[in-house]
Design a protein around this motif. Structure first.
Motif, PDB file in Angstrom:
ATOM      1  N   ALA A 138       0.839  -1.197   0.000  1.00 13.65           N
ATOM      2  CA  ALA A 138       0.000   0.000   0.000  1.00 13.65           C
ATOM      3  C   ALA A 138       0.871   1.243   0.000  1.00 13.65           C
ATOM      4  N   ALA A 139       0.472   2.241  -0.801  1.00 13.11           N
ATOM      5  CA  ALA A 139       1.166   3.533  -0.849  1.00 13.11           C
ATOM      6  C   ALA A 139       0.190   4.601  -0.385  1.00 13.11           C
ATOM      7  N   ILE A 140       0.537   5.297   0.694  1.00 14.77           N
ATOM      8  CA  ILE A 140      -0.336   6.309   1.272  1.00 14.77           C
ATOM      9  C   ILE A 140       0.370   7.652   1.159  1.00 14.77           C
ATOM     10  N   SER A 141      -0.237   8.582   0.446  1.00 11.65           N
ATOM     11  CA  SER A 141       0.369   9.903   0.249  1.00 11.65           C
ATOM     12  C   SER A 141      -0.419  10.960   1.009  1.00 11.65           C
ATOM     13  N   GLY A 142       0.137  12.169   1.038  1.00 13.16           N
ATOM     14  CA  GLY A 142      -0.554  13.289   1.668  1.00 13.16           C
ATOM     15  C   GLY A 142      -0.559  13.246   3.184  1.00 13.16           C
ATOM     16  N   LEU A 143       0.434  12.603   3.793  1.00 12.80           N
ATOM     17  CA  LEU A 143       0.496  12.507   5.248  1.00 12.80           C
ATOM     18  C   LEU A 143       1.302  13.674   5.825  1.00 12.80           C
ATOM     19  N   PHE A 144       0.790  14.230   6.939  1.00 13.84           N
ATOM     20  CA  PHE A 144       1.554  15.247   7.645  1.00 13.84           C
ATOM     21  C   PHE A 144       2.841  14.635   8.172  1.00 13.84           C
ATOM     22  N   PRO A 145       3.911  15.400   8.234  1.00 15.05           N
ATOM     23  CA  PRO A 145       5.129  14.877   8.847  1.00 15.05           C
ATOM     24  C   PRO A 145       4.876  14.481  10.306  1.00 15.05           C
ATOM     25  N   GLY A 146       5.473  13.380  10.729  1.00 12.59           N
ATOM     26  CA  GLY A 146       5.299  12.915  12.104  1.00 12.59           C
ATOM     27  C   GLY A 146       5.386  11.408  12.194  1.00 12.59           C
ATOM     28  N   ASP A 147       5.088  10.892  13.382  1.00 11.99           N
ATOM     29  CA  ASP A 147       5.128   9.447  13.628  1.00 11.99           C
ATOM     30  C   ASP A 147       3.729   8.854  13.484  1.00 11.99           C
ATOM     31  N   PHE A 148       3.669   7.682  12.861  1.00  8.28           N
ATOM     32  CA  PHE A 148       2.401   6.996  12.631  1.00  8.28           C
ATOM     33  C   PHE A 148       2.521   5.538  13.048  1.00  8.28           C
ATOM     34  N   GLU A 149       1.461   5.015  13.695  1.00  8.82           N
ATOM     35  CA  GLU A 149       1.426   3.599  14.019  1.00  8.82           C
ATOM     36  C   GLU A 149       0.834   2.847  12.827  1.00  8.82           C
ATOM     37  N   VAL A 150       1.605   1.909  12.319  1.00 11.55           N
ATOM     38  CA  VAL A 150       1.192   1.124  11.153  1.00 11.55           C
ATOM     39  C   VAL A 150       0.960  -0.316  11.613  1.00 11.55           C
ATOM     40  N   SER A 151      -0.156  -0.902  11.211  1.00 11.41           N
ATOM     41  CA  SER A 151      -0.421  -2.302  11.534  1.00 11.41           C
ATOM     42  C   SER A 151      -0.922  -3.017  10.286  1.00 11.41           C
ATOM     43  N   ALA A 152      -0.686  -4.343  10.270  1.00 16.79           N
ATOM     44  CA  ALA A 152      -1.124  -5.163   9.139  1.00 16.79           C
ATOM     45  C   ALA A 152      -1.714  -6.460   9.687  1.00 16.79           C
ATOM     46  N   SER A 153      -2.848  -6.854   9.128  1.00 22.77           N
ATOM     47  CA  SER A 153      -3.508  -8.079   9.577  1.00 22.77           C
ATOM     48  C   SER A 153      -3.905  -8.922   8.376  1.00 22.77           C
ATOM     49  N   LEU A 154      -3.765 -10.236   8.552  1.00 25.26           N
ATOM     50  CA  LEU A 154      -4.104 -11.187   7.496  1.00 25.26           C
ATOM     51  C   LEU A 154      -4.586 -12.458   8.173  1.00 25.26           C
ATOM     52  N   ALA A 155      -5.668 -13.020   7.638  1.00 20.90           N
ATOM     53  CA  ALA A 155      -6.244 -14.226   8.229  1.00 20.90           C
ATOM     54  C   ALA A 155      -5.183 -15.308   8.368  1.00 20.90           C
ATOM     55  N   GLY A 156      -5.101 -15.891   9.582  1.00 23.34           N
ATOM     56  CA  GLY A 156      -4.141 -16.951   9.833  1.00 23.34           C
ATOM     57  C   GLY A 156      -2.789 -16.453  10.303  1.00 23.34           C
ATOM     58  N   TYR A 157      -2.643 -15.103  10.434  1.00 22.43           N
ATOM     59  CA  TYR A 157      -1.372 -14.521  10.860  1.00 22.43           C
ATOM     60  C   TYR A 157      -1.608 -13.567  12.025  1.00 22.43           C
ATOM     61  N   ARG A 158      -0.582 -13.379  12.820  1.00 23.46           N
ATOM     62  CA  ARG A 158      -0.665 -12.431  13.909  1.00 23.46           C
ATOM     63  C   ARG A 158      -0.551 -11.004  13.382  1.00 23.46           C
ATOM     64  N   VAL A 159      -1.245 -10.086  14.053  1.00 28.78           N
ATOM     65  CA  VAL A 159      -1.169  -8.674  13.680  1.00 28.78           C
ATOM     66  C   VAL A 159       0.247  -8.178  13.928  1.00 28.78           C
ATOM     67  N   ALA A 217       6.182   4.327  12.109  1.00 27.44           N
ATOM     68  CA  ALA A 217       6.882   4.904  10.954  1.00 27.44           C
ATOM     69  C   ALA A 217       6.974   6.408  11.115  1.00 27.44           C
ATOM     70  N   THR A 218       8.118   6.966  10.752  1.00 25.41           N
ATOM     71  CA  THR A 218       8.316   8.418  10.789  1.00 25.41           C
ATOM     72  C   THR A 218       8.254   8.962   9.368  1.00 25.41           C
ATOM     73  N   VAL A 219       7.276   9.825   9.122  1.00 19.97           N
ATOM     74  CA  VAL A 219       7.077  10.421   7.800  1.00 19.97           C
ATOM     75  C   VAL A 219       7.658  11.824   7.795  1.00 19.97           C
ATOM     76  N   LYS A 220       8.456  12.118   6.775  1.00 23.21           N
ATOM     77  CA  LYS A 220       9.047  13.444   6.617  1.00 23.21           C
ATOM     78  C   LYS A 220       8.467  14.120   5.379  1.00 23.21           C
ATOM     79  N   ALA A 221       8.470  15.447   5.407  1.00 20.55           N
ATOM     80  CA  ALA A 221       7.932  16.206   4.274  1.00 20.55           C
ATOM     81  C   ALA A 221       8.736  15.927   3.012  1.00 20.55           C
ATOM     82  N   HIS A 222       8.025  15.732   1.908  1.00 16.07           N
ATOM     83  CA  HIS A 222       8.628  15.521   0.590  1.00 16.07           C
ATOM     84  C   HIS A 222       9.531  14.287   0.554  1.00 16.07           C
ATOM     85  N   ASP A 223       9.200  13.284   1.376  1.00 19.12           N
ATOM     86  CA  ASP A 223      10.019  12.072   1.430  1.00 19.12           C
ATOM     87  C   ASP A 223       9.083  10.872   1.531  1.00 19.12           C
TER      88      ASP A 223
END
Length: 276
Positions: free
Chosen positions: A170-191, A196-202
């Protein structure tokens, strides 16, 4: 001599000059031979009021015309979206938008707007001459970065700060600079989670290795040495701990020679051990 000449200067220089509609050149200039008598001189310079004045050419003499131009002026209003941006006009701080600039010179100007958490906006603008005020409006863009989330295996549901953002990758754009909690879940797997630290123009990239869900079954019998079958497959003899068993219901069978076999359903919970 039957003719005369004309010298024309102007402040500022560079004005286009005509005499009776005929081009003479650009100031400062000295004309060629001109017919004596009364003439009409017209001088134009971008961003200034045109000058029209009579000139008399005398035989054998050089007439002089010294021209002083006046700037064309126009009131200007500057607005920004959102409000509150600091406005700079040709490098001069005008204050916070919206602002009014009375009697701005017609022509090209530079404008710059600054606002915390937004990209600086810089542009060249052209102010035309007209009776009504020139209304300029600018929209500022948030400082933003991009986040790319990759999982193994792919196809996991991605959440950023608890909000669904599609399936990995997944590609997520337009995020304010700062720290974000990212999680991923899939059936049969642990979360799986990561900050992640997002910087401006990066672009920040998060790679998550998903761990299959599993539990354990601890099997003990009296007497010991019973053969173990889990879902029809031999797994050893008691006492034994069966690891990496997928969560859910399973069929467990215990057999001891000359004794009645035992068979039952065993429920496995992710991350837990079921005792039998």
């Amino acid at each position: 001599p039957p003719t005369g000449t004309l010298s024309v200067t102007s402040e500022p220089a560079g004005a286009a000059v005509t005499l009776d509609g005929q081009k003479l050149g650009v100031t400062p200039l000295v004309s060629g031979e001109l017919k004596p008598g009364d003439h009409t001189l017209v001088a134009t310079l971008t961003g200034h009021h045109a000058i029209t004045q009579p000139v008399t050419i005398a035989r054998g003499q050089q007439a002089k015309a010294d021209l002083a131009f006046e700037l064309l002026l126009r009131d200007v209003t500057i607005a920004a979206k959102p409000d509150g941006a600091e406005v700079y006009w040709d490098g001069k701080d005008l204050g916070v938008a919206p602002v009014s600039l009375p009697k701005a010179a017609v022509g090209k100007h530079s404008v710059k707007l600054t606002l915390p958490d937004y990209d600086d906006y810089t542009s060249d603008v052209n102010v035309d001459y007209a009776d009504q005020p020139a209304a300029l409006s600018f929209e500022l863009s948030h400082l933003a970065g991009k986040l790319v989330v990759v999982t193994k295996p792919a196809g996991a549901q991605v959440l950023v700060e608890g909000q669904p953002r599609g399936l990995s990758p997944a590609a997520i754009s337009g995020l304010f600079p700062g720290d974000f909690e990212v999680s991923a879940s899939l059936a049969g797997y642990r979360v799986s989670k990561q900050t992640a630290t997002v910087k401006a123009h990066d672009t920040a990239t998060v790679e998550l290795d998903l761990v299959p869900q599993s539990g354990s079954i601890s099997v003990k019998t009296v007497p010991a040495g019973a053969s173990i079958k889990l879902d029809g497959k031999d797994r050893g003899v008691t006492p034994l701990v069966l690891d990496s068993v997928p969560p859910g219901d399973h069929t467990l069978r215990l057999e001891v020679p000359k004794l009645r076999a035992w068979e039952g359903k065993v429920t496995v919970v992710d991350g837990q051990t079921t005792d039998i």
